[in-house]
Design an enzyme around this catalytic site. Structure first.
Site, PDB file in Angstrom:
ATOM      1  CG  ASP A 161      -3.278   3.903   4.279  1.00  0.00           C
ATOM      2  OD1 ASP A 161      -4.328   3.674   4.916  1.00  0.00           O
ATOM      3  OD2 ASP A 161      -2.952   3.276   3.250  1.00  0.00           O
ATOM      4  CE  LYS A 209      -8.642  -3.330   3.851  1.00  0.00           C
ATOM      5  NZ  LYS A 209      -7.571  -2.386   3.507  1.00  0.00           N
ATOM      6  CD1 TRP A 257      -2.054  -2.213   1.964  1.00  0.00           C
ATOM      7  CD2 TRP A 257      -2.905  -1.420   0.057  1.00  0.00           C
ATOM      8  NE1 TRP A 257      -3.037  -3.079   1.544  1.00  0.00           N
ATOM      9  CE2 TRP A 257      -3.569  -2.621   0.382  1.00  0.00           C
ATOM     10  CE3 TRP A 257      -3.281  -0.741  -1.111  1.00  0.00           C
ATOM     11  CZ2 TRP A 257      -4.582  -3.156  -0.412  1.00  0.00           C
ATOM     12  CZ3 TRP A 257      -4.293  -1.268  -1.900  1.00  0.00           C
ATOM     13  CH2 TRP A 257      -4.932  -2.473  -1.550  1.00  0.00           C
TER      14      TRP A 257
END
Ligand code: PLP
Length: 356
Positions: free
Chosen positions: A166, A190, A99
């Site tokens: 993030d 998530k 990511w």
């Protein structure tokens, strides 16, 4: 059979958040219409989004001067929106996984990117240390939880430049000192809700500093001005996010979430560390409380498929490791009961007893 949901995302949600979403889809607050068929500009939906913002601010203790936005496009769109809005000349990034790499790739379209630390040499199984944040960077970007590799940065450190994080996969799992960050963002699916909505927590004064023209849909200032309703927002996902936040608050807040996360993680890591057949993949001081990655030791490698089969028959869902790590990954998000962790451990013990 009872299912134990270890999915990495979209992932397990509090049952009450699902039930209340289902009710609102049939009839929102008794208005005789579904959440699916009302205007996002109606007072009924305005109340939903207002409550979601208020709960986010309350639960994360977000100080004055920050805005909470609910956008589309996933965390992945933020990878380009952040540099679009904030990168003038140079930005610093920590490369802690796929990511982070994707975020770096997008930032390079907008200026110079200094990757000041990377754990790519060991397939991202640790958090790099000893890095220096360049004072001339417009911002420094980190990924606090590396969902695929099971590593996590769990402290809020001081940064000489704007800090951007993030937090897709560990938001709401611990108290965060939001004042240390210029921006925190993530996909809700998530730990904060279901797919379709991206949360962005941003300090107003960091925006409007770049020279380039920004398309309206990618301009945070426009979304702020329009209260996340510049265009039609993902109404159902925002509702589920609100319900999830309500549950977090009612459970005792993020401090309680952290306590439970530590309990779940300790139970599973202890089982892995004392196991004859399994071993963890992340180095111990970087271990995530949210995604617990493990493999079979070298001499048992050929038994991974057999374990997977047994786990399936015992109700385990979503424990296959990401293809770039292999083995197994148990995502232990907020809504996962300790009994599911225990069920997985029982399954590991059962397998070991039968195979060693
Ligand atoms: C899942 C994930 C993403 C991608 O989120 P999307 O909403 O699918 O774009 C980004 N960063 C991290 C840390 C993630 O876990």
């Amino acid at each position: 059979m009872e299912k134990h949901n270890f999915n990495a995302g979209p992932s397990i949600l509090p049952r009450i958040a699902i039930e209340n979403t289902a009710k609102a889809i049939l009839d929102l607050n008794g208005i005789g219409m579904s959440l699916l068929e009302i205007s996002h500009r109606s007072k009924d939906f305005q109340a939903v989004i207002d409550e979601a913002v208020a709960l986010f601010k309350e639960v994360l203790n977000i100080p004055e001067g920050y805005q909470v936005l609910f956008l589309g496009g996933g965390a992945s769109l933020q990878f380009c929106m952040i540099p679009f809005n904030m990168l003038n000349k140079k930005a610093a990034y920590l490369e802690t996984g796929v990511w982070a790499k994707k975020a770096i790739k997008e930032a390079k379209l907008f200026g110079e990117v200094a990757v000041i630390g990377s754990s790519s040499d060991k397939n991202f199984n640790y958090i790099p240390s000893g890095w220096q944040i360049p004072a001339d960077a417009d911002y420094f970007h980190i990924t606090t939880n590396n969902t695929i590799y099971g590593t996590e940065i769990r402290e809020d450190f001081d940064s000489p430049v704007l800090l951007v994080a993030d937090m897709s996969s560990d938001i709401l799992s611990r108290p965060v000192d939001v004042s240390k960050y210029a921006m925190i963002y993530g996909g809700a699916q998530k730990n904060a809700g279901t797919a379709g909505v991206t949360f962005v927590i941003v300090r107003d004064d960091v925006l409007g500093k770049v020279d380039r023209a920004i398309p309206s849909m990618l301009d945070y200032r426009i979304h702020i001005k329009e209260g996340s309703m510049f265009n039609t927002p993902p109404c159902v996902s925002i509702f589920t996010l609100k319900e999830t936040l309500k549950w977090v608050k009612e459970m005792g807040g993020v401090a309680k979430m952290e306590e439970l996360a530590k309990e779940r993680a300790k139970l599973l890591y202890d089982a892995i560390d004392t196991s004859k057949m399994f071993e963890g993949t992340a180095v111990k001081d970087a271990r995530s409380l949210m995604n617990i990655c493990f493999v079979m030791k070298e001499q048992y490698k050929d038994k991974e498929d057999a374990f997977m089969e047994l786990a399936k028959t015992r109700g385990m869902v979503g424990i296959k490791g990401h293809r770039s790590v292999g083995g197994f990954r148990a995502s232990t998000y907020n809504a996962l009961p300790l009994s599911s962790v225990q069920a997985l451990i029982n399954c590991m013990h059962e397998f070991e007893a039968a195979n060693s």
